[in-house]
Design a protein around this motif. Structure first.
Motif, PDB file in Angstrom:
ATOM      1  N   MET A 113       0.823  -1.208   0.000  1.00 25.74           N
ATOM      2  CA  MET A 113       0.000   0.000   0.000  1.00 25.74           C
ATOM      3  C   MET A 113       0.857   1.259   0.000  1.00 25.74           C
ATOM      4  SD  MET A 113      -3.049  -1.037  -0.327  1.00 25.74           S
ATOM      5  CE  MET A 113      -2.421  -2.514  -1.160  1.00 25.74           C
ATOM      6  N   ASP A 114       2.057   1.168   0.552  1.00 28.23           N
ATOM      7  CA  ASP A 114       2.958   2.323   0.540  1.00 28.23           C
ATOM      8  C   ASP A 114       3.425   2.655  -0.880  1.00 28.23           C
ATOM      9  OD1 ASP A 114       2.806   2.718   3.250  1.00 28.23           O
ATOM     10  OD2 ASP A 114       4.625   1.563   3.717  1.00 28.23           O
ATOM     11  N   LEU A 115       3.279   1.703  -1.793  1.00 24.44           N
ATOM     12  CA  LEU A 115       3.682   1.923  -3.176  1.00 24.44           C
ATOM     13  C   LEU A 115       2.550   2.490  -4.030  1.00 24.44           C
ATOM     14  CD1 LEU A 115       5.674  -1.385  -3.833  1.00 24.44           C
ATOM     15  CD2 LEU A 115       6.603   0.870  -3.252  1.00 24.44           C
ATOM     16  N   PHE A 116       1.315   2.227  -3.614  1.00 17.99           N
ATOM     17  CA  PHE A 116       0.162   2.627  -4.422  1.00 17.99           C
ATOM     18  C   PHE A 116      -0.320   4.002  -3.974  1.00 17.99           C
ATOM     19  CE2 PHE A 116      -0.619  -2.175  -4.451  1.00 17.99           C
ATOM     20  CZ  PHE A 116       0.197  -2.347  -5.557  1.00 17.99           C
ATOM     21  N   LYS A 117       0.447   5.026  -4.327  1.00 18.11           N
ATOM     22  CA  LYS A 117       0.146   6.394  -3.900  1.00 18.11           C
ATOM     23  C   LYS A 117      -0.026   7.300  -5.117  1.00 18.11           C
ATOM     24  CE  LYS A 117       0.807   5.546   0.564  1.00 18.11           C
ATOM     25  NZ  LYS A 117      -0.277   5.638   1.553  1.00 18.11           N
ATOM     26  N   ASP A 118      -0.830   8.356  -4.939  1.00 20.79           N
ATOM     27  CA  ASP A 118      -0.930   9.344  -6.006  1.00 20.79           C
ATOM     28  C   ASP A 118       0.236  10.328  -5.903  1.00 20.79           C
ATOM     29  OD1 ASP A 118      -1.527  11.274  -4.059  1.00 20.79           O
ATOM     30  OD2 ASP A 118      -3.651  11.343  -4.513  1.00 20.79           O
ATOM     31  N   GLN A 119       0.203  11.391  -6.695  1.00 18.81           N
ATOM     32  CA  GLN A 119       1.336  12.310  -6.761  1.00 18.81           C
ATOM     33  C   GLN A 119       1.520  13.143  -5.493  1.00 18.81           C
ATOM     34  OE1 GLN A 119       1.674  14.456 -10.559  1.00 18.81           O
ATOM     35  NE2 GLN A 119       0.200  13.015 -11.440  1.00 18.81           N
ATOM     36  N   THR A 120       0.525  13.108  -4.620  1.00 25.65           N
ATOM     37  CA  THR A 120       0.640  13.844  -3.360  1.00 25.65           C
ATOM     38  C   THR A 120       0.776  12.907  -2.167  1.00 25.65           C
ATOM     39  OG1 THR A 120      -1.789  13.984  -3.281  1.00 25.65           O
ATOM     40  CG2 THR A 120      -0.596  15.875  -4.198  1.00 25.65           C
ATOM     41  N   GLY A 121       1.053  11.633  -2.430  1.00 28.62           N
ATOM     42  CA  GLY A 121       1.292  10.686  -1.356  1.00 28.62           C
ATOM     43  C   GLY A 121       0.050  10.079  -0.739  1.00 28.62           C
ATOM     44  N   ARG A 122      -1.107  10.301  -1.347  1.00 33.10           N
ATOM     45  CA  ARG A 122      -2.340   9.697  -0.831  1.00 33.10           C
ATOM     46  C   ARG A 122      -2.656   8.424  -1.603  1.00 33.10           C
ATOM     47  NH1 ARG A 122      -6.458  14.701   0.646  1.00 33.10           N
ATOM     48  NH2 ARG A 122      -4.860  16.147   1.403  1.00 33.10           N
ATOM     49  N   ALA A 123      -3.451   7.566  -0.994  1.00 37.99           N
ATOM     50  CA  ALA A 123      -3.809   6.313  -1.648  1.00 37.99           C
ATOM     51  C   ALA A 123      -4.602   6.597  -2.913  1.00 37.99           C
ATOM     52  CB  ALA A 123      -4.633   5.449  -0.693  1.00 37.99           C
ATOM     53  N   GLY A 124      -4.233   5.930  -4.007  1.00 38.95           N
ATOM     54  CA  GLY A 124      -4.958   6.112  -5.248  1.00 38.95           C
ATOM     55  C   GLY A 124      -4.064   5.971  -6.461  1.00 38.95           C
ATOM     56  N   PRO A 125      -4.640   6.111  -7.648  1.00 35.94           N
ATOM     57  CA  PRO A 125      -3.861   6.005  -8.886  1.00 35.94           C
ATOM     58  C   PRO A 125      -2.696   6.997  -8.923  1.00 35.94           C
ATOM     59  CG  PRO A 125      -6.212   5.950  -9.367  1.00 35.94           C
ATOM     60  CD  PRO A 125      -6.081   6.298  -7.916  1.00 35.94           C
ATOM     61  N   SER A 126      -1.608   6.603  -9.547  1.00 31.73           N
ATOM     62  CA  SER A 126      -0.406   7.441  -9.570  1.00 31.73           C
ATOM     63  C   SER A 126      -0.605   8.731 -10.358  1.00 31.73           C
ATOM     64  CB  SER A 126       0.766   6.656 -10.171  1.00 31.73           C
ATOM     65  OG  SER A 126       0.484   6.281 -11.518  1.00 31.73           O
ATOM     66  N   SER A 127      -1.650   8.785 -11.195  1.00 34.67           N
ATOM     67  CA  SER A 127      -1.902   9.981 -12.003  1.00 34.67           C
ATOM     68  C   SER A 127      -2.795  10.997 -11.293  1.00 34.67           C
ATOM     69  CB  SER A 127      -2.562   9.579 -13.335  1.00 34.67           C
ATOM     70  OG  SER A 127      -3.767   8.856 -13.104  1.00 34.67           O
ATOM     71  N   TRP A 128      -3.311  10.662 -10.092  1.00 33.39           N
ATOM     72  CA  TRP A 128      -4.208  11.565  -9.354  1.00 33.39           C
ATOM     73  C   TRP A 128      -3.408  12.466  -8.415  1.00 33.39           C
ATOM     74  CZ3 TRP A 128      -9.191   8.675  -7.359  1.00 33.39           C
ATOM     75  CH2 TRP A 128      -9.860   8.119  -8.459  1.00 33.39           C
ATOM     76  N   GLU A 129      -4.096  13.463  -7.848  1.00 35.89           N
ATOM     77  CA  GLU A 129      -3.532  14.320  -6.811  1.00 35.89           C
ATOM     78  C   GLU A 129      -4.579  14.533  -5.728  1.00 35.89           C
ATOM     79  OE1 GLU A 129      -2.302  17.960  -8.595  1.00 35.89           O
ATOM     80  OE2 GLU A 129      -0.524  17.111  -9.541  1.00 35.89           O
ATOM     81  N   PHE A 130      -4.119  14.602  -4.469  1.00 39.00           N
ATOM     82  CA  PHE A 130      -4.983  14.864  -3.324  1.00 39.00           C
ATOM     83  C   PHE A 130      -6.157  13.877  -3.245  1.00 39.00           C
ATOM     84  CE2 PHE A 130      -3.161  19.003  -4.612  1.00 39.00           C
ATOM     85  CZ  PHE A 130      -2.395  19.242  -3.478  1.00 39.00           C
ATOM     86  N   GLY A 131      -5.897  12.646  -3.653  1.00 38.84           N
ATOM     87  CA  GLY A 131      -6.901  11.597  -3.522  1.00 38.84           C
ATOM     88  C   GLY A 131      -8.024  11.656  -4.527  1.00 38.84           C
ATOM     89  N   THR A 132      -7.844  12.410  -5.617  1.00 41.56           N
ATOM     90  CA  THR A 132      -8.906  12.487  -6.614  1.00 41.56           C
ATOM     91  C   THR A 132      -8.318  12.733  -7.996  1.00 41.56           C
ATOM     92  OG1 THR A 132     -11.063  13.480  -7.120  1.00 41.56           O
ATOM     93  CG2 THR A 132      -9.301  14.981  -6.427  1.00 41.56           C
ATOM     94  N   TYR A 133      -9.163  12.628  -8.993  1.00 43.95           N
ATOM     95  CA  TYR A 133      -8.757  12.816 -10.382  1.00 43.95           C
ATOM     96  C   TYR A 133      -8.811  14.302 -10.752  1.00 43.95           C
ATOM     97  CZ  TYR A 133     -13.866  12.509 -10.488  1.00 43.95           C
ATOM     98  OH  TYR A 133     -15.205  12.666 -10.226  1.00 43.95           O
ATOM     99  N   PRO A 134      -8.157  14.698 -11.830  1.00 51.39           N
ATOM    100  CA  PRO A 134      -8.156  16.111 -12.239  1.00 51.39           C
ATOM    101  C   PRO A 134      -9.563  16.592 -12.592  1.00 51.39           C
ATOM    102  CG  PRO A 134      -6.391  14.911 -13.333  1.00 51.39           C
ATOM    103  CD  PRO A 134      -7.249  13.885 -12.675  1.00 51.39           C
ATOM    104  N   ASP A 135      -9.803  17.860 -12.453  1.00 51.67           N
ATOM    105  CA  ASP A 135     -11.097  18.448 -12.802  1.00 51.67           C
ATOM    106  C   ASP A 135     -11.439  18.155 -14.259  1.00 51.67           C
ATOM    107  OD1 ASP A 135     -11.325  19.494 -10.269  1.00 51.67           O
ATOM    108  OD2 ASP A 135     -10.642  21.512 -10.825  1.00 51.67           O
ATOM    109  N   GLY A 136     -12.702  17.848 -14.481  1.00 54.03           N
ATOM    110  CA  GLY A 136     -13.171  17.597 -15.834  1.00 54.03           C
ATOM    111  C   GLY A 136     -12.865  16.216 -16.372  1.00 54.03           C
ATOM    112  N   MET A 137     -12.302  15.326 -15.534  1.00 56.11           N
ATOM    113  CA  MET A 137     -11.890  14.007 -16.004  1.00 56.11           C
ATOM    114  C   MET A 137     -12.740  12.878 -15.429  1.00 56.11           C
ATOM    115  SD  MET A 137      -9.248  14.590 -18.017  1.00 56.11           S
ATOM    116  CE  MET A 137      -8.188  13.143 -18.068  1.00 56.11           C
ATOM    117  N   ALA A 138     -13.905  13.201 -14.894  1.00 54.28           N
ATOM    118  CA  ALA A 138     -14.726  12.187 -14.233  1.00 54.28           C
ATOM    119  C   ALA A 138     -15.099  11.039 -15.158  1.00 54.28           C
ATOM    120  CB  ALA A 138     -15.989  12.826 -13.662  1.00 54.28           C
TER     121      ALA A 138
END
Length: 221
Positions: A118-143
């Protein structure tokens, strides 16, 4: 049943076929005009899924030669998984629940603990989630865009969370119907899909469709 219906066909090209009947789900598929097509009653399948007819699979697969497999009918998502749907898994603490992670985590020949993985599966801000996300969510307009930046382990965990499972290579190839004969339909599906684009697009945007009715199975670059 419809019999002796004349349609343009033959193996010289592919058709986009649309079948409609009151009380049944509309079927949109690619095909040569011949063969059997099965309509499903309205609300008889889980939302967003379609049935792929089983049978003997034989195809030329990279590194595997010409393997064969006997497949029963099965269901597959009609489109790729969206960011919005994957976020349901993230918000439900999917990365903190070992119940969804059944496969052993392997790295450089060593099995990792759940915490190490789980320590490896982090987004760009160190939260759990896809490596392409930030702050635990996807970019605006990409839902409605297909989720990216996830490993096979994460995809398998989400599938279990959703009450599904990842398709085998044989199931994927049969649904996508590429690189097999007859006929080889990649030359018709790929130009209608998101190959060579600037990035992802909302699922269902492009016209590429398989003989099973699936769209988005031709991955974008």
């Amino acid at each position: 049943p419809l019999e002796d219906v004349r349609v343009p066909g033959g193996y010289g090209g592919m058709l986009r076929i649309r079948l409609e009947l009151d009380g049944y789900q509309t079927l949109n598929v690619a095909g040569t005009g011949g063969g059997d097509y099965r309509l499903e009653a309205v609300d008889s399948l889980p939302q967003g899924m379609l049935r792929v007819q089983g049978g003997e699979f034989q195809g030329l697969l990279p590194e595997l030669g010409l393997p064969t497999a006997e497949l029963s009918d099965y269901l597959i998502d009609a489109t790729e998984l969206t960011n919005q749907k994957y976020k349901q898994f993230v918000d439900a603490d999917g990365y903190g629940n070992p119940e969804y992670w059944k496969q052993p985590f392997m790295q450089d020949g060593r099995e990792l603990s759940f915490k190490e993985a789980m320590d490896l599966f982090k987004d760009q801000t160190g939260r759990a989630g896809p490596s392409s996300w930030e702050f635990g969510t996807y970019p605006d307009g990409m839902a409605s865009h297909p989720v990216g930046g996830v490993s096979w382990y994460e995809a398998a965990a989400y599938a279990r969370f959703a009450g599904k499972q990842l398709p085998t290579l044989f199931h994927w190839y049969r649904a996508a119907f590429i690189g097999v004969w007859p006929p080889i339909v990649s030359e018709y599906i790929i130009p209608g899909s998101n190959f060579g684009g600037e990035g992802t697009a909302p699922v269902g945007t492009f016209d590429g469709i398989s003989p099973a009715g699936a769209v988005g199975l031709e991955r974008e670059r």
